[in-house]
Design a protein around this motif. Structure first.
Motif, PDB file in Angstrom:
ATOM      1  N   PHE A 224      -1.393  -4.823  -3.935  1.00  0.00           N
ATOM      2  CA  PHE A 224      -0.340  -5.502  -3.174  1.00  0.00           C
ATOM      3  C   PHE A 224       0.025  -4.691  -1.943  1.00  0.00           C
ATOM      4  O   PHE A 224       0.075  -3.455  -1.978  1.00  0.00           O
ATOM      5  CB  PHE A 224       0.893  -5.672  -4.065  1.00  0.00           C
ATOM      6  N   ALA A 225       0.281  -5.383  -0.837  1.00  0.00           N
ATOM      7  CA  ALA A 225       0.767  -4.724   0.380  1.00  0.00           C
ATOM      8  C   ALA A 225       1.754  -5.658   1.070  1.00  0.00           C
ATOM      9  O   ALA A 225       1.593  -6.875   1.035  1.00  0.00           O
ATOM     10  CB  ALA A 225      -0.390  -4.394   1.320  1.00  0.00           C
ATOM     11  N   LYS A 226       2.753  -5.079   1.717  1.00  0.00           N
ATOM     12  CA  LYS A 226       3.700  -5.877   2.489  1.00  0.00           C
ATOM     13  C   LYS A 226       3.930  -5.203   3.825  1.00  0.00           C
ATOM     14  O   LYS A 226       4.280  -4.021   3.882  1.00  0.00           O
ATOM     15  CB  LYS A 226       5.030  -6.045   1.748  1.00  0.00           C
ATOM     16  N   THR A 227       3.689  -5.942   4.916  1.00  0.00           N
ATOM     17  CA  THR A 227       3.790  -5.395   6.258  1.00  0.00           C
ATOM     18  C   THR A 227       4.490  -6.388   7.164  1.00  0.00           C
ATOM     19  O   THR A 227       4.045  -7.529   7.303  1.00  0.00           O
ATOM     20  CB  THR A 227       2.387  -5.099   6.833  1.00  0.00           C
ATOM     21  N   ASP A 228       5.585  -5.963   7.790  1.00  0.00           N
ATOM     22  CA  ASP A 228       6.291  -6.800   8.766  1.00  0.00           C
ATOM     23  C   ASP A 228       6.596  -8.193   8.225  1.00  0.00           C
ATOM     24  O   ASP A 228       6.441  -9.201   8.917  1.00  0.00           O
ATOM     25  CB  ASP A 228       5.480  -6.923  10.054  1.00  0.00           C
ATOM     26  N   GLY A 229       6.976  -8.278   6.963  1.00  0.00           N
ATOM     27  CA  GLY A 229       7.333  -9.554   6.369  1.00  0.00           C
ATOM     28  C   GLY A 229       6.168 -10.337   5.802  1.00  0.00           C
ATOM     29  O   GLY A 229       6.370 -11.368   5.161  1.00  0.00           O
ATOM     30  N   LEU A 230       4.942  -9.870   6.024  1.00  0.00           N
ATOM     31  CA  LEU A 230       3.761 -10.544   5.498  1.00  0.00           C
ATOM     32  C   LEU A 230       3.333  -9.904   4.184  1.00  0.00           C
ATOM     33  O   LEU A 230       3.208  -8.685   4.088  1.00  0.00           O
ATOM     34  CB  LEU A 230       2.608 -10.483   6.505  1.00  0.00           C
ATOM     35  N   THR A 231       3.110 -10.737   3.186  1.00  0.00           N
ATOM     36  CA  THR A 231       2.675 -10.277   1.870  1.00  0.00           C
ATOM     37  C   THR A 231       1.172 -10.473   1.736  1.00  0.00           C
ATOM     38  O   THR A 231       0.647 -11.513   2.119  1.00  0.00           O
ATOM     39  CB  THR A 231       3.393 -11.068   0.763  1.00  0.00           C
ATOM     40  N   SER A 232       0.488  -9.472   1.198  1.00  0.00           N
ATOM     41  CA  SER A 232      -0.954  -9.572   0.983  1.00  0.00           C
ATOM     42  C   SER A 232      -1.318  -9.082  -0.410  1.00  0.00           C
ATOM     43  O   SER A 232      -0.750  -8.101  -0.904  1.00  0.00           O
ATOM     44  CB  SER A 232      -1.731  -8.732   2.003  1.00  0.00           C
ATOM     45  N   PHE A 233      -2.249  -9.793  -1.033  1.00  0.00           N
ATOM     46  CA  PHE A 233      -2.940  -9.290  -2.212  1.00  0.00           C
ATOM     47  C   PHE A 233      -4.400  -9.146  -1.828  1.00  0.00           C
ATOM     48  O   PHE A 233      -4.991 -10.054  -1.224  1.00  0.00           O
ATOM     49  CB  PHE A 233      -2.780 -10.250  -3.399  1.00  0.00           C
ATOM     50  N   PHE A 234      -5.003  -7.997  -2.144  1.00  0.00           N
ATOM     51  CA  PHE A 234      -6.380  -7.760  -1.749  1.00  0.00           C
ATOM     52  C   PHE A 234      -7.154  -7.115  -2.884  1.00  0.00           C
ATOM     53  O   PHE A 234      -6.582  -6.474  -3.777  1.00  0.00           O
ATOM     54  CB  PHE A 234      -6.438  -6.894  -0.485  1.00  0.00           C
ATOM     55  N   TRP A 235      -8.457  -7.323  -2.864  1.00  0.00           N
ATOM     56  CA  TRP A 235      -9.327  -6.792  -3.910  1.00  0.00           C
ATOM     57  C   TRP A 235     -10.759  -6.705  -3.395  1.00  0.00           C
ATOM     58  O   TRP A 235     -11.107  -7.319  -2.374  1.00  0.00           O
ATOM     59  CB  TRP A 235      -9.251  -7.677  -5.161  1.00  0.00           C
ATOM     60  N   ILE A 236     -11.591  -5.910  -4.088  1.00  0.00           N
ATOM     61  CA  ILE A 236     -13.007  -5.771  -3.771  1.00  0.00           C
ATOM     62  C   ILE A 236     -13.810  -6.363  -4.914  1.00  0.00           C
ATOM     63  O   ILE A 236     -13.529  -6.101  -6.087  1.00  0.00           O
ATOM     64  CB  ILE A 236     -13.410  -4.290  -3.588  1.00  0.00           C
ATOM     65  N   LEU A 244      -5.582 -12.008   0.786  1.00  0.00           N
ATOM     66  CA  LEU A 244      -4.812 -13.243   0.947  1.00  0.00           C
ATOM     67  C   LEU A 244      -3.467 -12.868   1.554  1.00  0.00           C
ATOM     68  O   LEU A 244      -2.770 -11.994   1.018  1.00  0.00           O
ATOM     69  CB  LEU A 244      -4.617 -13.898  -0.419  1.00  0.00           C
ATOM     70  N   SER A 245      -3.082 -13.513   2.664  1.00  0.00           N
ATOM     71  CA  SER A 245      -1.873 -13.121   3.387  1.00  0.00           C
ATOM     72  C   SER A 245      -1.010 -14.326   3.740  1.00  0.00           C
ATOM     73  O   SER A 245      -1.531 -15.393   4.081  1.00  0.00           O
ATOM     74  CB  SER A 245      -2.247 -12.390   4.687  1.00  0.00           C
ATOM     75  N   ALA A 246       0.309 -14.126   3.676  1.00  0.00           N
ATOM     76  CA  ALA A 246       1.267 -15.172   4.065  1.00  0.00           C
ATOM     77  C   ALA A 246       2.669 -14.581   4.050  1.00  0.00           C
ATOM     78  O   ALA A 246       2.882 -13.463   3.572  1.00  0.00           O
ATOM     79  CB  ALA A 246       1.201 -16.366   3.113  1.00  0.00           C
ATOM     80  N   GLU A 247       3.623 -15.332   4.570  1.00  0.00           N
ATOM     81  CA  GLU A 247       5.035 -14.953   4.463  1.00  0.00           C
ATOM     82  C   GLU A 247       5.611 -15.651   3.244  1.00  0.00           C
ATOM     83  O   GLU A 247       6.293 -16.670   3.360  1.00  0.00           O
ATOM     84  CB  GLU A 247       5.792 -15.348   5.735  1.00  0.00           C
ATOM     85  N   MET A 248       5.310 -15.119   2.069  1.00  0.00           N
ATOM     86  CA  MET A 248       5.762 -15.728   0.817  1.00  0.00           C
ATOM     87  C   MET A 248       6.123 -14.639  -0.179  1.00  0.00           C
ATOM     88  O   MET A 248       5.684 -13.494  -0.043  1.00  0.00           O
ATOM     89  CB  MET A 248       4.669 -16.640   0.244  1.00  0.00           C
ATOM     90  N   PRO A 249       6.897 -14.981  -1.207  1.00  0.00           N
ATOM     91  CA  PRO A 249       7.274 -13.999  -2.219  1.00  0.00           C
ATOM     92  C   PRO A 249       6.054 -13.453  -2.961  1.00  0.00           C
ATOM     93  O   PRO A 249       5.030 -14.131  -3.085  1.00  0.00           O
ATOM     94  CB  PRO A 249       8.179 -14.797  -3.173  1.00  0.00           C
ATOM     95  N   ARG A 250       6.198 -12.260  -3.465  1.00  0.00           N
ATOM     96  CA  ARG A 250       5.099 -11.587  -4.165  1.00  0.00           C
ATOM     97  C   ARG A 250       4.602 -12.403  -5.360  1.00  0.00           C
ATOM     98  O   ARG A 250       3.397 -12.521  -5.573  1.00  0.00           O
ATOM     99  CB  ARG A 250       5.568 -10.201  -4.636  1.00  0.00           C
TER     100      ARG A 250
END
Length: 266
Positions: A224-236, A244-250
Motif C-alpha cells: 500500500f502507498a498513499k501520495t498526495d491524496g492518491l491511494t495505490s496498491f501495487f504488487w509484482i 492500481l491508483s485512485a482517490e479512494m479509501p484504502r
C-alpha cells in the motif's frame, strides 16, 4: 484593409496561461477568449493543469528544467491536446525523477516494486510513484484521457501486449461499479514502456491500472502507498509490476486490487 482578428495560436494561448505575454498581446488573447467559448474552455483546461502540477509538485518548482523538456517545449507544435498530454507526462516524470536524484525520496531496491534502473544518471521511478505520476497526468483529462478507447478493446490489448512483450488482459470491474474507458502507452524507466488502463464509475470517479516490466525478481503480495491524496496498491507478479491508483479509501482500493489480481493472474 481587413479588420478580422488573427487566430490565437497554441503558443500564444500557453504564453497567456503562463503570464508570459506583453500587455498588448495579453489583451488581444483575453478579447479572443471572451468571444470564443471553446478557446476559453481550452484555456481553463490549461490553467487547471498548471494548478494541478503546482499543487502536487510544489516542492520541486525551484529546480531547473531538464534539457530534454526544454527541447520538447521548443519543438514545432503538433496536435493541440495530444502534444500537451505528452509534454505533461514528460514533465511529471522528469519532476519525479529529479526528486529522487536530489534525495527528496529514498531509493530502495529489491522486491518491493521499487527497482532502480542502471545507466549513467538514469533513475527509474519506483512502481507506485510511476503509477501515481501517470494517474495525475491523465485522470483529469476530459477530451483525451486515453489513446485507445474501450470500444476498440481488442486492438488496445493486442497493441499494448506487443509493446510490453506479454499477453495482457484487462480486468472486468463492472461488478465493482467501474467500466473501462480505454488505455495508453507510456514511457517508463530507460528506453522501456508501460501500459495504463483507465476505468470510470457512474459518478465520474477514475481508477487507473499501471503495468510495466519489473526485473526485481521475486513476486510480492499487495503493498500500500498513499501520495498526495492518491491511494495505490501495487504488487509484482511473474516479472511484471502492477499498480492500481485512485482517490479512494484504502479498503475500497484493496477490494478492487483483489479483483484485478484475480483476473490478471489466474
Amino acid at each position: 484593409m481587413s479588420t478580422s482578428n488573427p487566430p490565437i495560436t497554441d503558443a500564444e494561448l500557453h504564453a497567456w496561461v503562463d503570464d508570459q505575454l506583453a500587455p498588448i498581446d495579453r489583451e488581444r488573447v483575453a478579447a479572443a477568449l471572451a468571444r470564443d467559448p471553446s478557446l476559453r474552455e481550452l484555456a481553463e483546461h490549461y490553467l487547471g493543469q498548471n494548478e494541478d502540477l503546482r499543487r502536487r509538485f510544489s516542492c520541486a518548482t525551484d529546480e531547473p528544467a531538464p534539457g530534454r523538456l526544454l527541447q520538447a517545449a521548443m519543438a514545432p507544435a503538433g496536435s493541440r491536446l495530444g502534444r500537451l498530454a505528452g509534454l505533461a507526462a514528460a514533465l511529471l516524470l522528469g519532476v519525479g525523477a529529479g526528486w529522487f536524484a536530489h534525495g527528496n525520496f529514498s531509493q530502495p531496491s529489491g522486491p518491493n516494486g521499487e527497482s532502480m534502473a542502471s545507466g549513467a544518471g538514469a533513475v527509474a521511478l519506483p512502481l507506485p510513484r510511476a503509477a501515481v505520476v501517470a494517474h495525475a497526468a491523465y485522470a483529469p483529462e476530459v477530451r483525451h484521457p486515453v489513446e485507445v478507447r474501450a470500444d476498440d478493446e481488442a486492438h488496445l490489448v493486442a497493441w499494448l501486449s506487443k509493446r510490453l512483450g506479454t499477453r495482457l488482459s484487462i480486468p472486468d470491474l463492472r461488478q465493482h461499479g467501474f467500466s473501462l474507458v480505454g488505455g495508453r502507452l507510456l514511457p517508463d524507466a530507460i528506453g522501456s514502456v508501460a501500459a495504463q488502463f483507465m476505468f470510470e464509475s457512474g459518478t465520474g470517479q477514475r481508477l487507473t491500472l499501471f503495468v510495466r516490466r519489473d526485473s526485481s525478481g521475486a513476486d510480492t503480495a499487495f503493498r500500500f502507498a498513499k501520495t498526495d491524496g492518491l491511494t495505490s496498491f501495487f504488487w509484482i507478479d511473474r516479472g511484471f509490476g502492477y499498480a492500481l491508483s485512485a482517490e479512494m479509501p484504502r479498503e475500497t482500493m484493496l477490494e478492487l486490487a483483489g479483483a484485478v489480481h484475480a483476473q490478471t493472474s489466474p
